[in-house]
Scaffold this active site. Structure first.
Site, mmCIF file in Angstrom:
data_model
loop_
_atom_site.group_PDB
_atom_site.id
_atom_site.type_symbol
_atom_site.label_atom_id
_atom_site.label_comp_id
_atom_site.label_asym_id
_atom_site.label_seq_id
_atom_site.Cartn_x
_atom_site.Cartn_y
_atom_site.Cartn_z
ATOM 1 N N HIS A 220 3.060 3.361 -8.953
ATOM 2 C CA HIS A 220 2.933 1.918 -9.219
ATOM 3 C C HIS A 220 4.205 1.394 -9.907
ATOM 4 O O HIS A 220 4.642 0.278 -9.613
ATOM 5 C CB HIS A 220 1.700 1.639 -10.088
ATOM 6 N N LEU B 173 11.617 -19.911 -4.418
ATOM 7 C CA LEU B 173 10.607 -19.042 -3.795
ATOM 8 C C LEU B 173 9.314 -19.187 -4.584
ATOM 9 O O LEU B 173 9.327 -19.096 -5.811
ATOM 10 C CB LEU B 173 11.067 -17.573 -3.848
ATOM 11 N N ASP C 181 0.824 -1.202 0.000
ATOM 12 C CA ASP C 181 0.000 0.000 0.000
ATOM 13 C C ASP C 181 0.868 1.265 0.000
ATOM 14 O O ASP C 181 1.972 1.262 0.544
ATOM 15 C CB ASP C 181 -0.901 -0.018 1.245
HETATM 16 C C1 FPP Z 1 -1.752 0.232 -3.362
HETATM 17 O O1 FPP Z 1 -1.303 1.552 -3.397
HETATM 18 C C2 FPP Z 1 -1.221 -0.497 -4.479
HETATM 19 C C3 FPP Z 1 -1.948 -1.104 -5.453
HETATM 20 C C4 FPP Z 1 -3.410 -1.072 -5.548
HETATM 21 C C5 FPP Z 1 -1.303 -1.795 -6.535
HETATM 22 C C6 FPP Z 1 -0.073 -2.551 -6.160
HETATM 23 C C7 FPP Z 1 0.625 -2.808 -7.397
HETATM 24 C C8 FPP Z 1 1.949 -2.757 -7.593
HETATM 25 C C9 FPP Z 1 2.991 -2.575 -6.580
HETATM 26 C C10 FPP Z 1 2.405 -2.924 -8.947
HETATM 27 C C11 FPP Z 1 1.820 -4.098 -9.635
HETATM 28 C C12 FPP Z 1 2.552 -5.341 -9.365
HETATM 29 C C13 FPP Z 1 2.289 -6.432 -10.085
HETATM 30 C C14 FPP Z 1 3.023 -7.689 -9.890
HETATM 31 C C15 FPP Z 1 1.250 -6.387 -11.106
HETATM 32 P P1 FPP Z 1 -2.385 2.681 -3.582
HETATM 33 O O2 FPP Z 1 -2.470 3.002 -5.021
HETATM 34 O O3 FPP Z 1 -3.668 2.271 -2.959
HETATM 35 O O4 FPP Z 1 -1.713 3.845 -2.789
HETATM 36 P P2 FPP Z 1 -2.452 4.983 -1.964
HETATM 37 O O5 FPP Z 1 -3.228 4.296 -0.870
HETATM 38 O O6 FPP Z 1 -1.315 5.797 -1.442
HETATM 39 O O7 FPP Z 1 -3.326 5.722 -2.936
#
Ligand code: FPP
Length: 243
Positions: A42, A136, A25
């Protein structure tokens, strides 16, 4: 990826869990803090995922489960959903060979039929390529929701005409996407949030939960080590009392 020297870490000081699960997150806030679009967060998140996979291999963790895209994430702005799909496709096209070299075995958790046929094909190809690796196991929860997973399991059980008397926790677990894998020992959520957000709600029943302050792109090898130190100091009782 940074070229800075890896800080030596005392691995004998930690109890290494077999299975860790991470709610990655804070990508959006990481980007906003830098005046960048959310997509940049991201992308930085994926770069960090590389570092954390390396660290898991180094520390001897056997299973890493990551929450990459939830069933609820479809409600984000279409441009962000498209960007996440593109990022996943790129990881599957490009990074998967390096993961294969490293001995990573890729699994998918979630509803594959809900994503584009092109992406489905890439996921299946990556799973096939890496299926014999055992350094892994990397479970990527993509189009995943814990409640949806349980409903999916119940539907399969009914289709298989499993009698009520035969039902037990072990059998039920075998109908989940994580069939055959140990439950997570530790669930980490970055960015300080204190929610489970429909992630592994069956499997994490007895996991230790740790909320760390770093946004996901900043949660590096040293931060993971610190999290494992905290885990090592927990007493897991599984509903029992201290010996
Ligand atoms: C949460 O941060 C993150 C996500 C919803 C996406 C996580 C995805 C990645 C790290 C990249 C994708 C990885 C793969 C393997 C496809 P948020 O956007 O909710 O952050 P915020 O709460 O600060 O808005």
């Amino acid at each position: 990826m940074s070229n800075r020297q890896k800080e030596p870490l005392d691995l004998t000081a930690i109890k290494v869990p077999d299975h860790i699960a991470i709610i990655m997150d804070g990508n959006g806030r990481w980007a906003r803090r830098r005046g960048l679009p959310r997509q940049a967060g991201h992308r930085a998140g994926v770069e960090n995922l590389r570092r954390i996979i390396d660290a898991c291999v180094e520390f001897g963790i056997k299973v890493l489960t990551i929450y990459a895209f939830s069933t609820e994430n479809w409600g984000r702005p279409p441009s962000e959903v498209r960007a996440l799909m593109r990022i996943f496709a790129r990881v599957l096209d490009q990074e998967v060979y390096e993961l294969h070299e490293q001995g990573v075995c890729l699994h998918h958790l979630g509803d594959l039929s809900g994503i584009s046929p092109d992406l489905q094909a890439k996921v299946k190809r990556a799973i096939e390529l890496t299926k014999n690796n055992d350094r892994l196991i990397l479970n990527v929860a993509f189009n995943y929701g814990g409640r949806a997973e349980i409903i999916h399991a119940v539907k399969q059980l009914l289709q298989d005409n499993v009698p009520a008397d035969a039902m037990n926790e072990e059998l039920f677990s075998n109908y989940l996407f994580t069939k055959g894998l140990s439950d997570p020992d530790l669930v980490i959520r970055t960015s300080g949030e204190l929610r489970i957000s429909n992630f592994l709600i069956w499997q994490a029943a007895y996991a230790e939960y740790l909320a760390v302050p770093e946004y996901w792109p900043d949660f590096d090898r040293e931060a993971l080590y610190k999290a494992l130190l905290a885990y090592s100091n927990r007493e897991r009782r599984f509903g029992l009392v201290t010996a």
